[in-house]
Design a protein around this motif. Structure first.
Motif, short mmCIF file in Angstrom:
data_model
loop_
_atom_site.label_atom_id
_atom_site.label_comp_id
_atom_site.label_asym_id
_atom_site.label_seq_id
_atom_site.Cartn_x
_atom_site.Cartn_y
_atom_site.Cartn_z
N UNK A 1 31.58 31.72 13.13
CA UNK A 1 31.52 31.19 11.78
C UNK A 1 31.24 29.70 11.91
N UNK B 1 36.38 35.19 10.56
CA UNK B 1 35.28 35.26 9.59
C UNK B 1 33.98 35.64 10.28
N UNK C 1 36.08 24.64 19.02
CA UNK C 1 37.16 24.63 18.01
C UNK C 1 37.54 23.18 17.70
N UNK D 1 31.01 23.92 14.82
CA UNK D 1 32.46 24.05 14.84
C UNK D 1 32.85 25.47 14.44
N UNK D 2 33.04 26.32 15.43
CA UNK D 2 33.45 27.69 15.18
C UNK D 2 33.61 28.40 16.49
N UNK D 3 34.66 29.22 16.59
CA UNK D 3 34.88 29.94 17.82
C UNK D 3 34.02 31.20 17.82
N UNK D 4 33.38 31.47 18.93
CA UNK D 4 32.54 32.66 19.03
C UNK D 4 33.44 33.89 19.01
N UNK D 5 33.10 34.87 18.14
CA UNK D 5 33.93 36.07 18.08
C UNK D 5 33.44 37.12 19.06
N UNK E 1 35.94 35.28 3.33
CA UNK E 1 36.26 34.59 4.58
C UNK E 1 37.76 34.55 4.81
N UNK F 1 39.38 33.13 7.10
CA UNK F 1 39.81 31.77 7.43
C UNK F 1 40.06 30.96 6.15
N UNK F 2 39.12 31.10 5.19
CA UNK F 2 39.25 30.31 3.96
C UNK F 2 40.45 30.79 3.14
N UNK G 1 42.19 27.56 12.27
CA UNK G 1 40.93 27.45 11.53
C UNK G 1 39.67 27.53 12.39
N UNK G 2 39.71 28.32 13.47
CA UNK G 2 38.55 28.37 14.37
C UNK G 2 37.41 29.22 13.79
N UNK G 3 37.77 30.15 12.88
CA UNK G 3 36.72 30.93 12.20
C UNK G 3 36.29 32.18 12.93
N UNK G 4 36.94 32.54 14.04
CA UNK G 4 36.48 33.76 14.74
C UNK G 4 36.71 35.00 13.87
N UNK H 1 32.25 26.92 10.60
CA UNK H 1 33.37 26.68 9.68
C UNK H 1 33.13 25.48 8.79
#
Lengths: 111, 344
Positions: free
Chosen positions: B247, A44, B202, B228-232, A56, A58-59, A39-42, B249
């Motif tokens: 994101x 999205x 994260x 709270x989100x990992x850089x893409x 999204x 992740x969602x 669930x880190x969101x990279x 999150x």
């Protein structure tokens, strides 16, 4: 008899005992990497579709894992299948294949 | 009978082990690959979580080195070891061979090469730097001019660069980058008082004594922002400014933000200098490539090779405090081993 106007309010809680495990059982089988997501969101963050609508990846993964799959097809159809989500994922989750499986499985179920 | 103990590596673990062995009658020889001792500690300005002066700590470690029975050899590249009649034969690149009754590997760690995460642009964009480079700027007071014009700056700290990352081949958590990111965020807020700092994470793993308190201090007293989100990915736009995508999150929306400086919190990886030694002895490695002891819980300093011991970050990511404690534990095991050897 007096009418007091009381009603029972629908709960907003997810009842995890009653969750729909059908889809996660099938997808978990076809693409087990769905369980690796942290669930880190990279996904999205890099997603092109997500820049323009509220899509999204992740969602979606979270929704499948927690059985909240009622409107899932509408969400999955927003995906452009470009695969950038996979490139940035630190856990090697095959997000695109997860979404393809949702389409396949939900499509079959619809028939 | 007096014996020879070889310590490979003169960083904090090697120095502390030598100090702890000072009370023994044995000859202690430290083989250091650089011109001076101190290892990675040399590149630290202040240490988490209490902002202790790193150079003071290094000085006290070097001062406690016993003069009567220890010796340091600099610029020594150890590349091979062999087992020979119950001893270990240590070969240096110079051709010299040293017979040791016991060897302690204190070879430390390498920093993750941030260039491997190409999407973050280290080595491509000049304002993307590593946490180690930032620490060096504090040590040498060598901040780039564009940060010193007195104008408000935006700085991003990117957590977990090269750690917990299957793509980078590192599944392990380096465990100290989280607190380093918090410490450096506070220092940047102090140094550039008009700056705003954003940490992209994260999870934040504040496992140590006073780590959590420092994290709260960063939020409450220094206004550091945590997302709270990992850089893409990171892309340079104009004037060397950087666009960071992640994101958020917790709000569930992708975001972009422009920064003047991006600091990548790079993790620890197994030291390449230990690789050839490990190979020559067929020493097992852990999943992440660090040297594996006999038993993680009860014999963390012993290896399957008789007379070969491990201390510090060659076996797993450790803080300075943990490395020092670990080195003392290893020294005790070496003394026990040499006693046993005498009785046979």
């Amino acid at each position: 008899m007096s009418e007091w106007g009381f009603t029972v309010i629908q709960t907003n809680q997810s009842d995890m005992d009653q969750m729909d495990r059908g889809l996660i059982a099938k997808i978990g089988n076809a693409e087990p990497s769905i369980f690796w997501c942290i669930g880190c969101g990279s996904c999205s963050a890099t997603c092109t579709a997500a820049q323009f609508n509220n899509f999204s990846p992740r969602r979606i993964i979270q929704a499948i894992r927690s059985g909240q799959v009622k409107d899932i097809m509408g969400e999955v159809n927003k995906c452009l299948l470009c695969g950038k989500c996979q490139l940035v994922c630190p856990r090697h989750v095959n997000t695109r294949n997860i979404l393809l499986n949702v389409k396949q499985i939900m499509g079959q179920d619809a028939i | 009978m007096n014996k020879t103990i070889v310590i490979v590596g003169g960083g904090p673990a090697g120095l502390e082990a030598a100090a702890a062995l000072g009370s023994s009658p044995h000859h202690v020889l430290i083989l250091e690959k650089e011109h001076n001792t101190g290892g990675k500690l040399k590149n630290w300005h202040h240490l988490f979580p209490n902002f202790a002066d790193a150079s003071e700590i290094l000085k006290s470690l070097e001062k406690s080195l016993p003069l009567n029975n220890s010796e340091i050899k600099y610029d020594c590249d150890v590349f091979k070891m062999e087992q020979m009649d119950g001893n270990l034969l240590v070969s240096l690149k110079s051709g010299e061979k040293i017979k040791a009754d016991a060897v302690l590997l204190a070879t430390g760690f390498d920093l993750f090469d941030a260039y491997k995460k190409e999407e973050y642009g280290h080595g491509i964009y000049k304002n993307v730097i590593t946490s180690s480079e930032l620490e060096g700027m504090f040590v040498n007071n060598s901040f780039p001019d564009q940060l010193k014009d007195g104008l408000p700056k935006k700085i991003a700290m990117v957590h977990c660069v090269g750690s917990r990352d299957k793509k980078a081949g590192n599944m392990h958590c380096s465990k100290l980058c989280c607190i380093t990111g918090v410490k450096q965020a506070i220092e940047l807020r102090k140094y550039l008082s008009k700056s705003s700092v954003y940490n992209f994470y994260m999870d934040l793993r504040m496992y140590g004594q006073h780590f959590e308190e420092l994290y709260q201090e960063a939020q409450e007293d220094y206004g550091v922002n945590f997302i709270r989100g990992r850089v893409s990915e990171i892309a340079e736009i104009s004037d060397g400014k950087l666009q960071v995508k992640a994101e958020d999150t917790l709000s569930g929306r992708p975001m972009k933000m422009i920064f003047d400086l991006v600091v990548l919190l790079i993790g620890m990886t197994p030291a390449t200098s230990a690789a050839s030694i490990a190979q020559s002895l067929a020493l097992p490695k852990s999943g992440s490539g660090f040297l594996a002891p006999v038993h993680q819980h009860i014999s963390a300093n012993e290896t399957c090779i008789p007379g070969l011991f491990l201390a510090g970050t060659c076996r797993e990511p450790l803080s300075l405090q943990e490395s020092i404690t670990d080195a003392r534990a290893a020294a005790l095991k070496i003394i026990e081993w040499l006693k046993l050897k005498d009785n046979h």
